[in-house]
Design a protein around this motif. Structure first.
Motif, PDB file in Angstrom:
ATOM      1  N   THR A 121       0.828  -1.208   0.000  1.00  0.00           N
ATOM      2  CA  THR A 121       0.000   0.000   0.000  1.00  0.00           C
ATOM      3  C   THR A 121       0.857   1.251   0.000  1.00  0.00           C
ATOM      4  N   LEU A 122       2.118   1.145   0.413  1.00  0.00           N
ATOM      5  CA  LEU A 122       3.021   2.293   0.430  1.00  0.00           C
ATOM      6  C   LEU A 122       3.686   2.429  -0.939  1.00  0.00           C
ATOM      7  N   ASP A 123       2.977   3.034  -1.840  1.00  0.00           N
ATOM      8  CA  ASP A 123       3.467   3.199  -3.202  1.00  0.00           C
ATOM      9  C   ASP A 123       4.343   4.447  -3.261  1.00  0.00           C
ATOM     10  N   PRO A 124       5.622   4.327  -3.628  1.00  0.00           N
ATOM     11  CA  PRO A 124       6.488   5.509  -3.662  1.00  0.00           C
ATOM     12  C   PRO A 124       6.044   6.534  -4.697  1.00  0.00           C
ATOM     13  N   ARG A 125       5.245   6.126  -5.668  1.00  0.00           N
ATOM     14  CA  ARG A 125       4.786   7.078  -6.675  1.00  0.00           C
ATOM     15  C   ARG A 125       3.821   8.095  -6.097  1.00  0.00           C
ATOM     16  N   GLN A 126       3.238   7.804  -4.920  1.00  0.00           N
ATOM     17  CA  GLN A 126       2.316   8.765  -4.329  1.00  0.00           C
ATOM     18  C   GLN A 126       3.057   9.981  -3.783  1.00  0.00           C
ATOM     19  N   TYR A 127       4.372   9.910  -3.671  1.00  0.00           N
ATOM     20  CA  TYR A 127       5.161  11.017  -3.162  1.00  0.00           C
ATOM     21  C   TYR A 127       5.838  11.806  -4.282  1.00  0.00           C
ATOM     22  N   ASP A 128       5.398  11.629  -5.510  1.00  0.00           N
ATOM     23  CA  ASP A 128       5.951  12.353  -6.647  1.00  0.00           C
ATOM     24  C   ASP A 128       5.554  13.820  -6.540  1.00  0.00           C
ATOM     25  N   PRO A 129       6.512  14.743  -6.485  1.00  0.00           N
ATOM     26  CA  PRO A 129       6.172  16.157  -6.312  1.00  0.00           C
ATOM     27  C   PRO A 129       5.292  16.699  -7.436  1.00  0.00           C
TER      28      PRO A 129
ATOM     29  N   ARG B 147       0.085  18.873  -8.986  1.00  0.00           N
ATOM     30  CA  ARG B 147      -1.035  18.774  -9.920  1.00  0.00           C
ATOM     31  C   ARG B 147      -2.344  18.591  -9.154  1.00  0.00           C
ATOM     32  N   GLU B 148      -2.349  17.726  -8.140  1.00  0.00           N
ATOM     33  CA  GLU B 148      -3.565  17.505  -7.362  1.00  0.00           C
ATOM     34  C   GLU B 148      -3.920  18.730  -6.527  1.00  0.00           C
ATOM     35  N   ALA B 149      -2.920  19.423  -5.984  1.00  0.00           N
ATOM     36  CA  ALA B 149      -3.193  20.615  -5.187  1.00  0.00           C
ATOM     37  C   ALA B 149      -3.794  21.716  -6.059  1.00  0.00           C
TER      38      ALA B 149
END
Length: 114
Positions: free
Chosen positions: A64-72, A77-79
């Protein structure tokens, strides 16, 4: 180099192997290579099963800890996507001047520009 071999390189390696090893010994070397590949696959599969058996539920938590979720870039983009949509600018623009000049018209001049 990524380690992958394309079709041309495979044909070239086969021709070189045929010349160096010779056609009479090539089948035995190919069989040995096949056995080696099967053993390596079995070894990798066994190691994966052993890790799954020893880690148990912890392995599912790590997935569940996908390192891609921490891509700046993704975070920014989401913010930016969370902001409410901006009001559309009217075609007249500020002061009633059209932002895009008509064809054949001179370009607008800004005397306050540096």
């Amino acid at each position: 180099m990524t380690g992958s071999i394309n079709g041309y390189e495979l044909v070239l390696l086969t021709v070189i192997a045929l010349l160096v090893i010779g056609p009479e010994r090539l089948p035995s070397y190919a069989a040995q290579l096949g056995r080696l590949v099967r053993e390596l696959r079995a070894l990798a599969k066994g190691a994966g099963e052993k890790v799954r058996a020893e880690m148990g539920d912890e392995l599912d938590e790590l997935r569940t800890l996908d390192p891609r979720q921490y891509d700046p870039r993704r975070i920014i983009r989401e913010a930016l996507a969370d902001d409410p949509p901006a009001k559309p600018v009217s075609a007249g623009g500020p002061g009633g001047v059209s932002p895009v000049p008509r064809p054949g018209a001179p370009a607008p001049f800004d005397d306050e520009a540096t």
